[in-house]
Write a protein that holds these residues in place. Structure first.
Motif, PDB file in Angstrom:
ATOM      1  N   PHE A  89       0.858  -1.173   0.000  1.00  0.00           N
ATOM      2  CA  PHE A  89       0.000   0.000   0.000  1.00  0.00           C
ATOM      3  C   PHE A  89       0.897   1.227   0.000  1.00  0.00           C
ATOM      4  O   PHE A  89       2.087   1.136   0.326  1.00  0.00           O
ATOM      5  N   ARG A  90       0.322   2.362  -0.352  1.00  0.00           N
ATOM      6  CA  ARG A  90       1.084   3.601  -0.298  1.00  0.00           C
ATOM      7  C   ARG A  90       0.208   4.724   0.232  1.00  0.00           C
ATOM      8  O   ARG A  90      -1.021   4.683   0.137  1.00  0.00           O
TER       9      ARG A  90
ATOM     10  N   LEU B 274      -4.350   0.939  -2.052  1.00  0.00           N
ATOM     11  CA  LEU B 274      -3.789  -0.301  -2.550  1.00  0.00           C
ATOM     12  C   LEU B 274      -2.825  -0.056  -3.705  1.00  0.00           C
ATOM     13  O   LEU B 274      -3.125   0.696  -4.632  1.00  0.00           O
ATOM     14  N   VAL B 275      -1.674  -0.714  -3.650  1.00  0.00           N
ATOM     15  CA  VAL B 275      -0.770  -0.780  -4.797  1.00  0.00           C
ATOM     16  C   VAL B 275      -0.911  -2.154  -5.447  1.00  0.00           C
ATOM     17  O   VAL B 275      -1.196  -2.271  -6.631  1.00  0.00           O
TER      18      VAL B 275
ATOM     19  N   CYS C 142       4.475  -2.390   3.416  1.00  0.00           N
ATOM     20  CA  CYS C 142       4.211  -3.810   3.259  1.00  0.00           C
ATOM     21  C   CYS C 142       3.142  -4.208   4.280  1.00  0.00           C
ATOM     22  O   CYS C 142       3.177  -3.730   5.420  1.00  0.00           O
ATOM     23  N   ALA C 143       2.211  -5.076   3.893  1.00  0.00           N
ATOM     24  CA  ALA C 143       1.128  -5.478   4.782  1.00  0.00           C
ATOM     25  C   ALA C 143       0.865  -6.968   4.654  1.00  0.00           C
ATOM     26  O   ALA C 143       1.113  -7.566   3.604  1.00  0.00           O
TER      27      ALA C 143
ATOM     28  N   THR D 212      -8.931  -5.430  -0.547  1.00  0.00           N
ATOM     29  CA  THR D 212      -8.208  -4.297  -1.119  1.00  0.00           C
ATOM     30  C   THR D 212      -8.152  -3.101  -0.173  1.00  0.00           C
ATOM     31  O   THR D 212      -7.436  -2.147  -0.447  1.00  0.00           O
ATOM     32  N   GLY D 213      -8.890  -3.154   0.902  1.00  0.00           N
ATOM     33  CA  GLY D 213      -8.900  -2.063   1.867  1.00  0.00           C
ATOM     34  C   GLY D 213      -7.788  -2.178   2.879  1.00  0.00           C
ATOM     35  O   GLY D 213      -7.587  -3.242   3.485  1.00  0.00           O
ATOM     36  N   ALA D 214      -7.083  -1.097   3.092  1.00  0.00           N
ATOM     37  CA  ALA D 214      -5.957  -1.112   4.012  1.00  0.00           C
ATOM     38  C   ALA D 214      -6.386  -1.448   5.433  1.00  0.00           C
ATOM     39  O   ALA D 214      -5.630  -2.095   6.170  1.00  0.00           O
TER      40      ALA D 214
END
Length: 125
Positions: free
Chosen positions: A36-37, A46-47, A97-98, A108-110
């Motif tokens: 993610f960014r 999401l990246v 990184c996650a 897709t959700g952080a």
């Protein structure tokens, strides 16, 4: 679980960078892992993600330019990479990184991810 990113830096537009993430202590087989960014004043976005079975998903703005990959180096150790090509100034952000356990399909959700690295800055000029 511990995630440690590396590989960020400054690069000119159209250049490339490769981010790495060492994820340790993961006991679940086939975790969701992703990148993610976040830009100042904006939400984390999401990246790319990769599911345990290898299916990948990319944010619209990076499709065709970024590639996510993963290696299960040892039983509880994963190495995750983000190859970034054709970088644009709008890619400038803190990259994280996650990881998430127990899900076959990666969200897709952080806010659904449980584990995060400290982030690595990418600056494109």
């Amino acid at each position: 679980v511990q995630l440690v990113e590396s590989g960020g830096g400054s690069v000119q537009a159209e250049g490339s960078l490769r981010l790495s993430c060492v994820a340790s202590g993961i006991t679940y087989k086939g975790p969701c892992m992703g990148w993610f960014r976040q830009q100042p004043g904006k939400e984390r976005e999401l990246v790319a993600t990769m599911e345990g079975y290898g299916r990948t998903l990319y944010g619209d703005s990076v499709k065709g330019r970024f590639t996510i990959s993963k290696d299960n180096a040892e039983n509880t150790l994963y190495l995750q990479y983000l190859q970034m090509n054709s970088l644009k100034p709008e890619d400038t952000a803190m990259y994280y990184c996650a990881a998430l356990m127990g899900r076959r399909f990666c969200p897709t959700g952080a806010d659904e991810y449980d584990y995060w690295g400290q982030g690595t800055q990418v600056t494109v000029s």
